[in-house]
Design an enzyme around this catalytic site. Sequence first.
Site, PDB file in Angstrom:
ATOM      1  N   GLU A 456      36.592  75.194  39.923  1.00  0.00           N
ATOM      2  CA  GLU A 456      36.224  75.067  41.249  1.00  0.00           C
ATOM      3  C   GLU A 456      34.758  74.904  41.452  1.00  0.00           C
ATOM      4  OE1 GLU A 456      38.456  74.159  43.453  1.00  0.00           O
ATOM      5  OE2 GLU A 456      40.301  74.130  42.084  1.00  0.00           O
ATOM      6  N   HIS A 548      44.651  64.199  39.819  1.00  0.00           N
ATOM      7  CA  HIS A 548      45.303  65.356  38.853  1.00  0.00           C
ATOM      8  C   HIS A 548      46.037  64.742  37.684  1.00  0.00           C
ATOM      9  CE1 HIS A 548      44.655  67.332  42.760  1.00  0.00           C
ATOM     10  NE2 HIS A 548      44.018  68.146  42.049  1.00  0.00           N
TER      11      HIS A 548
END
Length: 633
Positions: A456, A548
Amino acid sequence: MEPIIAPRKPVKRSRGRDRKRMPALAKQGKGSIVMSGLRGINANGFGQSYASRGMRALSSRLQRLERTSLKRERTAPQSARAADPDAQKYNLLLAERRQLRSSSSDAASRRHLETLLQDLDSRPMLAVTAPDRPERMPTMTTRLVGVAPDIDANTVTYQQSSGEVPIFGARVVVDVDRESKALVAVNGQLAPPPVRPAIARLSPIEAWRRLADWCAAPANLTDPAVAPTLTWYVDDAGTEYLTYRFRNTQLTPPKGDEVERDADPVACVRHARPGLCSYDYLVDAEDGSIRYYFASAPHFVPSPMCGIDCANELRKFYGLKVGESYILNDPQRDIVTYDYKFGNISEEPIPALPETAMPFPNHDIGDASPAAVSAHWHATLVFDFFNDVLKRNGIDDRGMKLVSVVNVYSGDDTSPTRPQWGNAAWWRNAMWYGQEKDATGTLMSFARHLDIIAHELTHGVTSSSSNLVYRDLPGALNESFSDIFGVFIANWYPEPKPVQDWNWEIGAGLGRNGGALRNFANPAAVGQPDHMRHYEPLPEYQDYGGVHRYSGIHNRAVHGIVTALDGDGQPIIPIRDAALLFYLTLVRLTPTSNFSAARRTLETVAGVYYADDPRREERLKAISEGYDAVGIV
């Protein structure tokens, strides 16, 4: 608009004094789908693609002329030597080299870029100019001058503009040798300058209202906090549009009719609620249509502290003593950790952060908050990796504060599962950590996952460097680079492991049926395609175009590169080198770079990095074979 590479013979250009010069570049502060109107530019001073006026080319010409001049000096009288054209060329080239060496990095890189764009013998030139319209040269603006110590170069970043209006995605990074100012490498994308004036028919407020209507925003929507900027946008067909760019808006694009945004279980970490996403929009300044959009992706003495983390391990870290309390604020690294007390970030406006970082009565906080210890400790490891290994000054390379927020909730206030929020996200320049109950009913924070935190936080690095748009293949590349540094950092501490012993999974226990979210070695094991032959474009409303889903293809290429071994069973590319090369690649990409652009940029960077390495070709071959294995060409 005409294609950049015209399907006919290029027009010849003069190489003398009448050759058109690149317009002066104004100094100012910093601010795939490879679209048809943008073309990649990748070159280095050590290959065959660029050798027109770099120091290397100058040196070779000087050596030849010097040998010729010395030979004639022995046989020709002084009067003849004075008129010798080769001697005159030698003196001119020597003066040129001295001038280049004494110039600033900005001036030298500008000169290299100009020469590259005008050199008809250079293939990159054909990729960024219209050969049938030689009078059209791109106008570049200096955005940032930095240092790349690992390749002993100064780095200059340019944004292409037309007049004062930037062209979306058109960005070039030029590396020049710190001492000689010779060209080291060029990477980026450029477009032909627009042919029409930048005159907007709609006002910014009118464009904002058109955008609000398209997004079905509430009637009481306020005007944008930050004024939009006029921006040229070139679509897939090469058509140019003058647009207003609205940044970091809370407006959500309309959903598709077929698949919900959170339908794909392969997520990072998991799909956030739509309300948590910010979007950038390019709104046509003439008719108000939405041309493109994408998700926006955050002097004290430190005091030693310690505490128990989520893994029941004792961790030592730094905080700050304030009065009689100790707070989780590392002033040396500028890392701050807050307790959100299960505040709901889905509320509007979201609850404010506490005024101070988490306080404790003693420097040894024991097991008072394992979530806070895990978040603070793991943020420290990620910071140290980027700072010590990659020489990056924080997330934005400018020393920005690294904020972690634990005990976060997002959802319906009346939900019986509150305060569970099974997610972690880089959002609004901070890390936000939710929590879920384990088998014993104990709340476990997502801050316990070092690989997830590294993943992240790398989104923050990306957003402040290449700024890969969060959509389609650029978005999948964005995800892949976060995965890359997630897996690197997780295997780096407490000390770097041999690559043969690496764990190549990301988010163990967070995926389907208790499995992982990602698997570099076998993407198919977590439901991801593992080769470009399985790639099919998806609509934006389905996982933002597959960001993703398709990241696993690039991940598998990276796995092949990093695990390639030589005859002695050692990595062909040493692990520390691999980390640096992938980082240098990331910060040289452009917002719309795709997998192929990443390959070209990595090959260019590696070619420069290993310029004097006797195993250079072997290492470059490992990179090529890694990408070839997954069909990225």
